[in-house]
Write an enzyme that holds these catalytic residues in place. Structure first.
Site, PDB file in Angstrom:
ATOM      1  N   ASP A   1       0.818  -1.217   0.000  1.00 40.45           N
ATOM      2  CA  ASP A   1       0.000   0.000   0.000  1.00 40.45           C
ATOM      3  C   ASP A   1       0.852   1.268   0.000  1.00 40.45           C
ATOM      4  O   ASP A   1       0.717   2.134  -0.868  1.00 40.45           O
ATOM      5  CB  ASP A   1      -0.939   0.020   1.212  1.00 40.45           C
ATOM      6  CG  ASP A   1      -1.979  -1.088   1.160  1.00 40.45           C
ATOM      7  OD1 ASP A   1      -2.334  -1.507   0.054  1.00 40.45           O
ATOM      8  OD2 ASP A   1      -2.435  -1.523   2.230  1.00 40.45           O
TER       9      ASP A   1
ATOM     10  N   ARG B   1      -1.566   0.794  16.416  1.00 40.14           N
ATOM     11  CA  ARG B   1      -1.922   1.956  15.598  1.00 40.14           C
ATOM     12  C   ARG B   1      -1.908   3.280  16.371  1.00 40.14           C
ATOM     13  O   ARG B   1      -1.364   4.276  15.879  1.00 40.14           O
ATOM     14  CB  ARG B   1      -3.278   1.750  14.922  1.00 40.14           C
ATOM     15  CG  ARG B   1      -3.314   0.609  13.919  1.00 40.14           C
ATOM     16  CD  ARG B   1      -2.146   0.653  12.973  1.00 40.14           C
ATOM     17  NE  ARG B   1      -2.238  -0.340  11.921  1.00 40.14           N
ATOM     18  CZ  ARG B   1      -1.215  -1.059  11.470  1.00 40.14           C
ATOM     19  NH1 ARG B   1      -0.018  -0.896  12.019  1.00 40.14           N
ATOM     20  NH2 ARG B   1      -1.353  -1.932  10.500  1.00 40.14           N
TER      21      ARG B   1
ATOM     22  N   ASP C   1      -8.233  -0.026  10.600  1.00 37.96           N
ATOM     23  CA  ASP C   1      -7.053   0.792  10.877  1.00 37.96           C
ATOM     24  C   ASP C   1      -7.238   2.255  10.505  1.00 37.96           C
ATOM     25  O   ASP C   1      -6.650   3.139  11.133  1.00 37.96           O
ATOM     26  CB  ASP C   1      -5.833   0.222  10.147  1.00 37.96           C
ATOM     27  CG  ASP C   1      -5.232  -0.964  10.887  1.00 37.96           C
ATOM     28  OD1 ASP C   1      -5.572  -1.164  12.063  1.00 37.96           O
ATOM     29  OD2 ASP C   1      -4.419  -1.690  10.296  1.00 37.96           O
TER      30      ASP C   1
ATOM     31  N   SER D   1      -2.143 -10.539   3.201  1.00 35.07           N
ATOM     32  CA  SER D   1      -2.027  -9.255   3.873  1.00 35.07           C
ATOM     33  C   SER D   1      -1.595  -9.550   5.306  1.00 35.07           C
ATOM     34  O   SER D   1      -2.338 -10.163   6.080  1.00 35.07           O
ATOM     35  CB  SER D   1      -3.372  -8.520   3.861  1.00 35.07           C
ATOM     36  OG  SER D   1      -3.278  -7.317   4.592  1.00 35.07           O
TER      37      SER D   1
END
Length: 410
Positions: free
Chosen positions: A18, A98, A127, A179
């Site tokens: 990404d 995060r 996220d 992923s």
């Protein structure tokens, strides 16, 4: 803010698929803006190798690599451990990393005088919420750019095509394109064959598991560990004092070797859909279970039971990205109060995916062997007292039954 007004963007950069394509995409779509990449090191290991060279080669002006591992363990992982916080049996991994990363991201953005902060989270995932709620807490004036909510790319296959067209090197290919999210605490796997819940995870497939082995491949002999907790925080293993990060790394290693901490679940995402994932949290499962064992002898019944309710809400807040909120902070204050006596040693037996209680001791134990004994308790407990207790405890049941009889007879 108009796209043309954005001159400098700070990007949360992992070097994965990404964020690798986001740097050239930002420069193409935001008037050739300056892109400063920021990577928060929460224990990704070799994933950070060659990151600076890659970031600069794809158009970033500089890269910050911030060592957040100690902060992550002490300020995020251990508060969740003390709370017993879970989300649908998941011990939380990505979700509490995060806010740690996003807080550091906001600090760099302010230091650099950036106009915007960018992240690579998809519009389907949790996220994006976790990053942005933290950014709202620490940089409320900052513009947030989320390419997945803007660009025309709709799949990881198209991302790979974009990367190939822009000569961006990738460590993945179409066949092994799971992923994954890795940190010092856990590793998550999503995508490919895992998207169908009917498929069994290929635990023994080469390269799938990274933190350990499947239970059937674990040693035939058990491993014993003694973990010391001080006010709910693990501080030593087998009598050896260690720092927070050192303990997590050491216990992850031994847990992985014994096939501990594999979880295959279909969870309910915050955004409303169900998602299937496989998680590896070997050290986490050991620490959570050992901590819970210790609480069974150090917490009174009412506190122990009520804390379960707190744990569920705490886990939901963390999963939903609400770490920096008054409620989470208030719950942490409650948890810290309960942990004042959660000190002692827990011995566990690790065997082929199982964490088995092998003995608990604490200077604050509430377990009195004399009272609990089936033998002579020396008068510590008068069994005759139970009759009056049962009469009062069961009074409402007896009264209802008598009245029901009268009504039936009438």
């Amino acid at each position: 803010m108009n796209k043309k007004d954005i001159k400098k963007v700070v990007l949360a950069y992992s070097g994965g698929l990404d964020t690798s394509i986001i740097i050239p995409w930002l420069k193409e779509n935001y008037n050739n803006c300056e892109v400063i990449a920021v990577s928060g090191d929460v224990g990704q290991g070799t994933e950070l190798d060659g990151l600076e060279e890659k970031a600069l080669a794809t158009g970033a002006s500089k890269l910050y690599i911030l060592d957040l591992k100690e902060e992550y363990v002490e300020d995020y992982i251990f508060p969740c451990l003390k709370a017993g916080a879970e989300y649908e049996n998941y011990l939380l991994g990505t979700s509490h990393a995060r806010p740690c990363i996003a807080k550091a991201l906001a600090e760099v953005a302010k230091k650099e005088g950036a106009d915007a902060i960018c992240h690579g989270c998809t519009g389907k995932g949790n996220d994006q919420v976790r990053f942005e709620l933290t950014l709202k807490a620490f940089a409320p004036e900052m513009e947030i750019i989320a390419p997945w909510r803007e660009w025309d790319i709709v799949s990881r296959e198209q991302e790979i095509e974009y990367a190939e067209a822009h000569n961006i090197p990738l460590k993945i290919n179409r066949e092994t394109n799971y992923s994954k999210d890795k940190n010092v605490w856990h590793l998550s796997h999503e995508g490919l064959d895992l998207e169908d819940p009917a498929n069994e995870p290929q635990y023994n497939k080469d390269g799938f598991l990274e933190l350990g082995v499947s239970p059937e491949n674990a040693p035939d002999e058990p491993t014993y560990l003694t973990i010391h907790f001080d006010k709910g925080v693990p501080t030593a293993i087998d009598g050896k004092k260690m720092g927070a990060l050192e303990i997590v790394e050491a216990i992850n290693e031994v847990g992985g070797k014994n096939g501990i901490g594999l979880l295959d679940i279909v969870e309910n995402r915050l955004v409303g859909m169900k998602s299937r994932g496989v998680y590896e949290t070997p050290g986490g499962e050991i620490l959570y279970k050992a901590h819970e064992m210790l609480e069974t002898i150090t917490l009174d019944k009412e506190t122990q039971h009520y804390k379960k309710l707190i744990a569920q809400k705490f886990g939901e807040l963390v999963y939903n990205g609400q770490w920096f909120t008054p409620l989470r902070e208030a719950l942490s204050a409650f948890v810290d109060e309960t942990q004042k006596t959660v000190t002692g040693d827990v011995k566990v037996k690790l065997y082929k995916g199982n964490v088995i209680n092998a003995g608990i001791t604490s200077p604050y134990t509430l377990y009195d062997e004399n009272v609990a004994s089936f033998g002579d308790d020396g008068g510590a407990y008068n069994q005759a007292d139970a009759a009056g207790f049962i009469n009062l405890f069961g009074l409402s049941i007896k009264v209802k039954a008598l009245l029901d009889q009268n009504r039936d007879n009438a």
